[in-house]
Design a protein around this motif. Sequence first.
Motif, PDB file in Angstrom:
ATOM      1  N   VAL A   1      10.093  62.736  19.189  1.00  0.00           N
ATOM      2  CA  VAL A   1      10.699  62.232  17.949  1.00  0.00           C
ATOM      3  C   VAL A   1      11.417  63.344  17.200  1.00  0.00           C
ATOM      4  N   LEU A   2      10.742  64.489  17.042  1.00  0.00           N
ATOM      5  CA  LEU A   2      11.351  65.622  16.346  1.00  0.00           C
ATOM      6  C   LEU A   2      12.583  66.141  17.087  1.00  0.00           C
ATOM      7  N   ALA A   3      12.497  66.173  18.420  1.00  0.00           N
ATOM      8  CA  ALA A   3      13.640  66.623  19.218  1.00  0.00           C
ATOM      9  C   ALA A   3      14.822  65.677  19.072  1.00  0.00           C
ATOM     10  N   THR A   4      14.544  64.386  19.040  1.00  0.00           N
ATOM     11  CA  THR A   4      15.614  63.400  18.866  1.00  0.00           C
ATOM     12  C   THR A   4      16.321  63.587  17.530  1.00  0.00           C
TER      13      THR A   4
ATOM     14  N   LEU B   1      22.234  67.847  14.652  1.00  0.00           N
ATOM     15  CA  LEU B   1      23.219  68.812  15.152  1.00  0.00           C
ATOM     16  C   LEU B   1      24.485  68.111  15.621  1.00  0.00           C
ATOM     17  N   GLY B   2      24.324  66.952  16.256  1.00  0.00           N
ATOM     18  CA  GLY B   2      25.489  66.207  16.711  1.00  0.00           C
ATOM     19  C   GLY B   2      26.386  65.781  15.570  1.00  0.00           C
ATOM     20  N   VAL B   3      25.765  65.336  14.479  1.00  0.00           N
ATOM     21  CA  VAL B   3      26.542  64.930  13.307  1.00  0.00           C
ATOM     22  C   VAL B   3      27.226  66.143  12.669  1.00  0.00           C
ATOM     23  N   LEU B   4      26.509  67.246  12.576  1.00  0.00           N
ATOM     24  CA  LEU B   4      27.061  68.441  11.931  1.00  0.00           C
ATOM     25  C   LEU B   4      28.266  69.010  12.679  1.00  0.00           C
ATOM     26  N   TYR B   5      28.213  68.957  14.003  1.00  0.00           N
ATOM     27  CA  TYR B   5      29.254  69.611  14.796  1.00  0.00           C
ATOM     28  C   TYR B   5      30.183  68.634  15.514  1.00  0.00           C
TER      29      TYR B   5
ATOM     30  N   GLY C   1      13.658  61.207  35.680  1.00  0.00           N
ATOM     31  CA  GLY C   1      13.591  61.899  34.397  1.00  0.00           C
ATOM     32  C   GLY C   1      14.679  62.939  34.228  1.00  0.00           C
ATOM     33  N   VAL C   2      14.839  63.785  35.235  1.00  0.00           N
ATOM     34  CA  VAL C   2      15.881  64.807  35.161  1.00  0.00           C
ATOM     35  C   VAL C   2      17.264  64.155  35.158  1.00  0.00           C
ATOM     36  N   GLY C   3      17.424  63.118  35.967  1.00  0.00           N
ATOM     37  CA  GLY C   3      18.708  62.420  36.007  1.00  0.00           C
ATOM     38  C   GLY C   3      19.061  61.790  34.669  1.00  0.00           C
ATOM     39  N   MET C   4      18.082  61.160  34.019  1.00  0.00           N
ATOM     40  CA  MET C   4      18.341  60.533  32.717  1.00  0.00           C
ATOM     41  C   MET C   4      18.613  61.586  31.643  1.00  0.00           C
ATOM     42  N   THR C   5      17.952  62.731  31.749  1.00  0.00           N
ATOM     43  CA  THR C   5      18.200  63.805  30.782  1.00  0.00           C
ATOM     44  C   THR C   5      19.627  64.317  30.887  1.00  0.00           C
ATOM     45  N   VAL C   6      20.064  64.590  32.105  1.00  0.00           N
ATOM     46  CA  VAL C   6      21.430  65.058  32.313  1.00  0.00           C
ATOM     47  C   VAL C   6      22.431  63.968  31.914  1.00  0.00           C
ATOM     48  N   GLY C   7      22.106  62.719  32.242  1.00  0.00           N
ATOM     49  CA  GLY C   7      22.985  61.614  31.866  1.00  0.00           C
ATOM     50  C   GLY C   7      23.116  61.488  30.354  1.00  0.00           C
ATOM     51  N   ALA C   8      21.996  61.658  29.639  1.00  0.00           N
ATOM     52  CA  ALA C   8      22.041  61.591  28.178  1.00  0.00           C
ATOM     53  C   ALA C   8      22.873  62.723  27.603  1.00  0.00           C
ATOM     54  N   ALA C   9      22.722  63.921  28.166  1.00  0.00           N
ATOM     55  CA  ALA C   9      23.520  65.060  27.691  1.00  0.00           C
ATOM     56  C   ALA C   9      25.005  64.824  27.929  1.00  0.00           C
ATOM     57  N   THR C  10      25.338  64.273  29.084  1.00  0.00           N
ATOM     58  CA  THR C  10      26.742  63.997  29.399  1.00  0.00           C
ATOM     59  C   THR C  10      27.329  62.962  28.458  1.00  0.00           C
ATOM     60  N   LEU C  11      26.551  61.919  28.170  1.00  0.00           N
ATOM     61  CA  LEU C  11      27.006  60.877  27.253  1.00  0.00           C
ATOM     62  C   LEU C  11      27.196  61.439  25.845  1.00  0.00           C
ATOM     63  N   LEU C  12      26.255  62.258  25.406  1.00  0.00           N
ATOM     64  CA  LEU C  12      26.349  62.838  24.068  1.00  0.00           C
ATOM     65  C   LEU C  12      27.572  63.737  23.925  1.00  0.00           C
ATOM     66  N   LYS C  13      27.921  64.438  24.987  1.00  0.00           N
ATOM     67  CA  LYS C  13      29.119  65.276  24.927  1.00  0.00           C
ATOM     68  C   LYS C  13      30.354  64.452  24.563  1.00  0.00           C
ATOM     69  N   SER C  14      30.486  63.299  25.190  1.00  0.00           N
ATOM     70  CA  SER C  14      31.648  62.440  24.911  1.00  0.00           C
ATOM     71  C   SER C  14      31.587  61.864  23.510  1.00  0.00           C
ATOM     72  N   VAL C  15      30.376  61.540  23.042  1.00  0.00           N
ATOM     73  CA  VAL C  15      30.230  60.940  21.716  1.00  0.00           C
ATOM     74  C   VAL C  15      30.476  61.976  20.619  1.00  0.00           C
ATOM     75  N   VAL C  16      29.877  63.151  20.757  1.00  0.00           N
ATOM     76  CA  VAL C  16      30.003  64.188  19.720  1.00  0.00           C
ATOM     77  C   VAL C  16      31.395  64.807  19.736  1.00  0.00           C
TER      78      VAL C  16
ATOM     79  N   SER D   1      31.150  70.638  24.828  1.00  0.00           N
ATOM     80  CA  SER D   1      30.073  71.628  24.871  1.00  0.00           C
ATOM     81  C   SER D   1      28.727  71.170  24.329  1.00  0.00           C
ATOM     82  N   TYR D   2      28.691  70.143  23.472  1.00  0.00           N
ATOM     83  CA  TYR D   2      27.414  69.761  22.868  1.00  0.00           C
ATOM     84  C   TYR D   2      26.919  68.423  23.416  1.00  0.00           C
ATOM     85  N   PRO D   3      25.671  68.402  23.917  1.00  0.00           N
ATOM     86  CA  PRO D   3      24.733  69.506  24.123  1.00  0.00           C
ATOM     87  C   PRO D   3      24.930  70.149  25.493  1.00  0.00           C
ATOM     88  N   SER D   4      24.259  71.261  25.728  1.00  0.00           N
ATOM     89  CA  SER D   4      24.383  71.953  27.007  1.00  0.00           C
ATOM     90  C   SER D   4      23.642  71.186  28.102  1.00  0.00           C
TER      91      SER D   4
END
Length: 243
Positions: free
Chosen positions: A23-26, A32-36, A103-118, A128-131
């Motif tokens: 929860v805290l990580a989310t 950070l996504g909103v800020l940057y 698990g690893v696949g979903m983590t990388v997939g979430a990071a990739t999706l967030l890059k496009s959104v942010v 670049s965000y997130p790495s």
Amino acid sequence: MTGQPVPAVLPPWLRAWLGLTAVLATLTVVVLGVLYAGHSEPGTVDRWIIQPTADSVRPPLRYVALATDFLGEPAGAATLVVAAVTGCLLLRRPRAAVLVVVGVGMTVGAATLLKSVVGRTIHGGNLSYPSGHAAFLTALALVVALLVTGRFGLGRRAGAVLVLAAALVAGAVMGWAQVALGAHYPTDVLGGWCTALAVLPVTAWLVDRTADRLGERTGDRTGERADDRTGDRMGDAGRQERR
């Protein structure tokens, strides 16, 4: 149901702690996504840590950074995943093997999706965000730590320390390499690290939940077939007695 129960990949005594961590990580990822969002320059925190727009290390440390970076590239990541899955299967931990892939696949997939959104960029146009590199290695380290925790029956405190230490070391090592090579801002690395902490525990819980339900259904069907066979034998015995 016959046979020994399959060990959970997420020990029950770690669920609450890792749930709170997720929860805290989310929240951190979102803030950070909103800020940057849409930024193309390092923020105040980034500048305070290091100027990440140019290589900041020279040989021999640069070679170490490049080798670490390779672990997050497709070839290096695939090698690590195959090795991890093989190890899980050799240790007879099928749920952990599933978690490595899912698990690893979903983590990388979430990071990739967030890059496009942010839409944060570095070096002119690279998202670049997130790495994704930091997210990948942190997620893999979490799976390995959970496997060790379950394998050796570590308690709540020892298991929590091991999981946290594995995540910190993996995130720090890959994060250093990414910032040193100028591939990411420091806050990108933090976002990737938190992405793994947010996604992996939830995925582990879902893997256990799904496996338990499948096991219950299999057990029910096995029991029904056993009852049917018992009924058939009793019927045959009754017919023989009547004869």
